[in-house]
Design a protein around this motif. Structure first.
Motif, PDB file in Angstrom:
ATOM      1  N   LEU A 102      69.094  39.319  38.546  1.00  0.00           N
ATOM      2  CA  LEU A 102      70.339  39.937  39.014  1.00  0.00           C
ATOM      3  C   LEU A 102      70.140  41.416  39.327  1.00  0.00           C
ATOM      4  CD1 LEU A 102      72.828  38.235  36.524  1.00  0.00           C
ATOM      5  CD2 LEU A 102      72.704  37.859  38.981  1.00  0.00           C
ATOM      6  N   LEU A 103      69.375  42.094  38.457  1.00  0.00           N
ATOM      7  CA  LEU A 103      69.135  43.520  38.677  1.00  0.00           C
ATOM      8  C   LEU A 103      68.324  43.765  39.943  1.00  0.00           C
ATOM      9  CD1 LEU A 103      68.365  44.671  35.033  1.00  0.00           C
ATOM     10  CD2 LEU A 103      70.185  45.580  36.474  1.00  0.00           C
ATOM     11  N   GLN A 104      67.455  42.800  40.260  1.00  0.00           N
ATOM     12  CA  GLN A 104      66.594  42.978  41.433  1.00  0.00           C
ATOM     13  C   GLN A 104      67.269  42.575  42.741  1.00  0.00           C
ATOM     14  OE1 GLN A 104      62.812  40.977  40.697  1.00  0.00           O
ATOM     15  NE2 GLN A 104      62.927  41.655  38.586  1.00  0.00           N
ATOM     16  N   GLU A 105      68.362  41.840  42.631  1.00  0.00           N
ATOM     17  CA  GLU A 105      69.004  41.314  43.840  1.00  0.00           C
ATOM     18  C   GLU A 105      69.353  42.391  44.878  1.00  0.00           C
ATOM     19  OE1 GLU A 105      68.975  38.624  45.099  1.00  0.00           O
ATOM     20  OE2 GLU A 105      70.727  38.158  46.299  1.00  0.00           O
ATOM     21  N   PRO A 106      69.898  43.539  44.459  1.00  0.00           N
ATOM     22  CA  PRO A 106      70.184  44.570  45.473  1.00  0.00           C
ATOM     23  C   PRO A 106      68.924  44.999  46.231  1.00  0.00           C
ATOM     24  CG  PRO A 106      71.277  45.121  43.427  1.00  0.00           C
ATOM     25  CD  PRO A 106      70.394  43.954  43.124  1.00  0.00           C
ATOM     26  N   LEU A 107      67.794  45.049  45.536  1.00  0.00           N
ATOM     27  CA  LEU A 107      66.538  45.434  46.190  1.00  0.00           C
ATOM     28  C   LEU A 107      66.067  44.335  47.137  1.00  0.00           C
ATOM     29  CD1 LEU A 107      64.580  46.957  43.167  1.00  0.00           C
ATOM     30  CD2 LEU A 107      66.120  48.078  44.776  1.00  0.00           C
ATOM     31  N   GLU A 119      60.321  44.621  39.813  1.00  0.00           N
ATOM     32  CA  GLU A 119      60.334  44.366  38.381  1.00  0.00           C
ATOM     33  C   GLU A 119      60.356  45.671  37.588  1.00  0.00           C
ATOM     34  OE1 GLU A 119      57.365  41.302  36.739  1.00  0.00           O
ATOM     35  OE2 GLU A 119      58.850  40.310  38.031  1.00  0.00           O
ATOM     36  N   LYS A 120      59.549  46.617  38.062  1.00  0.00           N
ATOM     37  CA  LYS A 120      59.461  47.894  37.370  1.00  0.00           C
ATOM     38  C   LYS A 120      60.812  48.608  37.410  1.00  0.00           C
ATOM     39  CE  LYS A 120      56.959  52.180  37.930  1.00  0.00           C
ATOM     40  NZ  LYS A 120      57.411  52.723  39.215  1.00  0.00           N
ATOM     41  N   ARG A 121      61.399  48.625  38.580  1.00  0.00           N
ATOM     42  CA  ARG A 121      62.687  49.308  38.704  1.00  0.00           C
ATOM     43  C   ARG A 121      63.768  48.647  37.866  1.00  0.00           C
ATOM     44  NH1 ARG A 121      64.386  51.878  44.335  1.00  0.00           N
ATOM     45  NH2 ARG A 121      62.344  52.453  45.161  1.00  0.00           N
ATOM     46  N   ALA A 122      63.754  47.305  37.845  1.00  0.00           N
ATOM     47  CA  ALA A 122      64.760  46.596  37.054  1.00  0.00           C
ATOM     48  C   ALA A 122      64.618  46.946  35.577  1.00  0.00           C
ATOM     49  CB  ALA A 122      64.624  45.096  37.265  1.00  0.00           C
ATOM     50  N   GLN A 123      63.351  47.032  35.145  1.00  0.00           N
ATOM     51  CA  GLN A 123      63.118  47.362  33.742  1.00  0.00           C
ATOM     52  C   GLN A 123      63.579  48.781  33.410  1.00  0.00           C
ATOM     53  OE1 GLN A 123      59.127  46.565  32.372  1.00  0.00           O
ATOM     54  NE2 GLN A 123      59.611  44.378  32.336  1.00  0.00           N
ATOM     55  N   GLU A 124      63.296  49.685  34.326  1.00  0.00           N
ATOM     56  CA  GLU A 124      63.739  51.067  34.102  1.00  0.00           C
ATOM     57  C   GLU A 124      65.267  51.132  34.030  1.00  0.00           C
ATOM     58  OE1 GLU A 124      60.003  53.158  36.467  1.00  0.00           O
ATOM     59  OE2 GLU A 124      62.014  53.120  37.367  1.00  0.00           O
ATOM     60  N   MET A 136      65.641  41.042  30.069  1.00  0.00           N
ATOM     61  CA  MET A 136      65.344  40.602  31.443  1.00  0.00           C
ATOM     62  C   MET A 136      65.428  39.090  31.586  1.00  0.00           C
ATOM     63  SD  MET A 136      64.310  43.109  33.589  1.00  0.00           S
ATOM     64  CE  MET A 136      62.872  42.761  34.595  1.00  0.00           C
ATOM     65  N   ASP A 137      64.996  38.372  30.545  1.00  0.00           N
ATOM     66  CA  ASP A 137      64.914  36.922  30.648  1.00  0.00           C
ATOM     67  C   ASP A 137      66.128  36.202  30.088  1.00  0.00           C
ATOM     68  OD1 ASP A 137      62.495  36.725  31.988  1.00  0.00           O
ATOM     69  OD2 ASP A 137      61.379  37.082  30.140  1.00  0.00           O
ATOM     70  N   ARG A 138      67.202  36.940  29.844  1.00  0.00           N
ATOM     71  CA  ARG A 138      68.401  36.292  29.327  1.00  0.00           C
ATOM     72  C   ARG A 138      69.328  35.922  30.477  1.00  0.00           C
ATOM     73  NH1 ARG A 138      70.337  38.076  24.072  1.00  0.00           N
ATOM     74  NH2 ARG A 138      68.509  38.532  22.789  1.00  0.00           N
TER      75      ARG A 138
END
Ligand code: ATP
Ligand code: MG
Lengths: 259, 266
Positions: A102-107, A119-124, A136-138
């Protein structure tokens, strides 16, 4: 306060009327919800929008992002520059995808990022909103309400919008969690220097969050001004009434430097 | 207590379907005998070690024919359900998401097809394109589209107004992306259980068409065709009916239990 004046105007709404299609006897009619609404939001500003239920706050937000299409007047917003945090994160997070996705979807939608970078950006971002990488995996339904709203804020920020619309972002949450989420929003706003259109009916919360406040009633603007002007020298009877109802009536008339 | 029953349905279903898959693969790799090889000496032979299910009126090994028949039934069912599901998802998704006149047109066509029993619809298509295994897949597939399209449509209509779709739209996701990346996974549980049930209906429909002689063409075997042939000798050699009949019944039972287990799980 001097400084806010110099900041550039990001959102400019002029003489906005918004309508809904409504069924009446004998066919569909237009029901006017917003009447001649004008205001500006400047960069770095937290703009509070206050009004009772049904006053058209959500309609205003929806008109700004184009969900409500039947409008008259000017709506100037930065192109692709408005992101939204919804009231109920249980509904605004797609239950079929994991937090990381979900966090990566905009990218992904914007395109041009490598898998590792996304992945890196989502984690940050996850870290920024106060969640550890294990989330991340929930799936969204494996999170608490507060955690879900943190994720929605993260997703909104991943869009790198200049303006964030937060439509009652904490009213679906526990009282104890509300303060945390508001603090997070404020912190991120200052760190990333974004503007927020903060919609709420809680005048106390708006006082803490916002530097400019607009009061609405029945789709019309009652008054708008810098926060302290509204809270300490309200001009309209309706504003005074709201302040009194919120238990803030005793401040009226004081100079309000340190309230 | 309730929890336990759920998993039991699922387990029995999975075992039966697993057995069926083993038979399918076995039939593809190598059957014990050539399923079409006739041997007059073995006409109506009783079950024996060499021919566990006996032989039929042409002296063909029934076990080998069942392996081949299960394979054919399986192919027809998979093909049918695949066509029904894929086309159903496309049409139902478009209708449910966009609504309006597109929805009106497609769903009215849908209703016309739906008004006929699917076997009858398949018969109409067969009469246009002729009998045969692949024709049956196409015919049944078309007949299966409406029910899937309806299901997917109503699920999409339910999902499209939820905030997560709005959120995706505001992010700049295209309509296609919202439909197939955001909504479809949420519709999956519903689609999955009806795919399994559809599979069952396809097995029965294939048997029906083969029974009428317009499905899988002789000498190739399918469970329906075997039943149809065996019927002539029902009193002379009832085992010829019983073996393919039982295999088909277990296959259908397996899928039904599996569908039950899957839908109860949700
Ligand atoms: N989709 C719709 N169709 C028709 N009327 C609507 C629709 N959505 C809202 N309205 C009406 O528009 C008016 C303003 O609604 P809106 O949701 O903007 O209020 P609000 O200020 O956000 O209220 P709340 O604080 O309860 O969220 C209400 O009278 C409401 O009934
Ligand atoms: Mg609202």
């Amino acid at each position: 306060m001097e400084e806010t004046k110099k900041r550039e105007v990001l959102v400019k709404i002029e003489h906005l009327n918004s309508y809904y299609r409504q069924y009446k006897k004998g066919g569909f009619g237009r029901k006017q919800v917003l009447k001649d609404v004008s205001f500006e939001i400047r960069s770095g500003q937290v703009f509070g929008l206050v009004g009772e239920s049904g006053s058209g706050k959500s309609t205003l937000a929806k008109s700004m992002v184009g969900i409500v299409k039947d409008t008259e007047g000017t709506i100037e917003v930065p192109p692709k520059g408005v992101a939204m945090v919804f009231q109920d994160p249980a509904g605004s997070l797609n239950p079929a995808h994991k937090v990381g996705w979900l966090l990566q979807e905009p990218l992904r939608i914007r395109g041009g990022f490598s898998k590792e970078e996304m992945e890196k950006r989502a984690q940050e971002m996850l870290e920024k909103v106060g969640l550890s990488a294990e989330y991340m995996d929930r799936f969204p339904n494996q999170l608490s309400g507060g955690q879900r709203q943190r994720v929605s804020i993260g997703i909104a920020l991943m869009q790198e919008a200049k303006v964030l619309i937060a439509d009652e972002p904490v009213s679906a949450l526990d009282v104890t969690v509300q303060a945390q989420i508001l603090a997070l929003l404020k912190k991120l706003q200052q760190e990333m220097d974004i503007s927020i259109l903060f919609i709420s009916h809680d005048l106390r919360v708006v006082y803490n969050m916002c530097d400019y406040v607009m009061i609405m009633k029945n789709g019309e603007i009652v008054e708008q001004a810098r926060r302290d002007r509204i809270y300490f020298t309200p001009k309209e009877a309706y504003t005074k009434q709201l302040l009194t109802a919120a238990g803030l009536g005793d401040r009226i008339g004081k100079t309000g430097k340190h309230a | 207590m309730k929890k336990k029953r759920k998993s039991l349905n699922f387990i029995i279903g999975a075992v039966l379907v697993g057995l069926m898959l083993i038979m399918v693969v076995w039939g593809w790799i190598k059957t014990p005998y050539d399923p079409n090889a006739m041997n007059t000496a073995l006409k109506f032979a009783r079950p024996s070690l060499a021919h566990p299910f006996g032989c039929d009126n042409f002296g063909r090994d029934v076990f080998s024919r069942i392996l081949q028949g299960v394979g054919n039934t399986f192919i027809v069912s998979v093909g049918t359900v695949a066509i029904g599901t894929i086309v159903g998802i496309l049409l139902g998704g478009l209708c449910g998401y966009y609504g309006g006149w597109l929805d009106e047109i497609i769903m009215r066509c849908n209703d016309v097809i739906f008004a006929f029993p699917s076997i009858f619809m398949a018969l109409i298509v067969i009469s246009l394109i002729g009998p045969g295994k692949y024709q049956v897949i196409l015919a049944l597939g078309i007949a299966f589209v409406p029910s899937f399209a309806r299901l997917v449509r109503s699920e999409f209509m339910k999902q499209k107004n939820r905030d997560y779709c709005l959120a995706a739209e505001l992010m700049g996701a295209s309509s296609l992306r919202i439909m197939f990346v955001h909504i479809l996974p949420n519709a999956f549980p519903v689609i999955l259980s009806s795919v399994i049930i559809g599979f069952n209906n396809a097995v029965i429909a294939e048997a029906g068409l083969s029974y009428l002689g317009i499905g899988v063409q002789p000498p190739e075997a399918s469970l329906g065709a075997m039943l149809s042939d065996a019927q002539t000798f029902l009193y002379k050699d009832p085992l010829l009916c019983i073996f393919p009949g039982v295999v088909m019944a277990l296959m259908i039972l397996g899928f039904a239990l599996l569908a039950d287990g899957v839908s109860e799980d949700k």
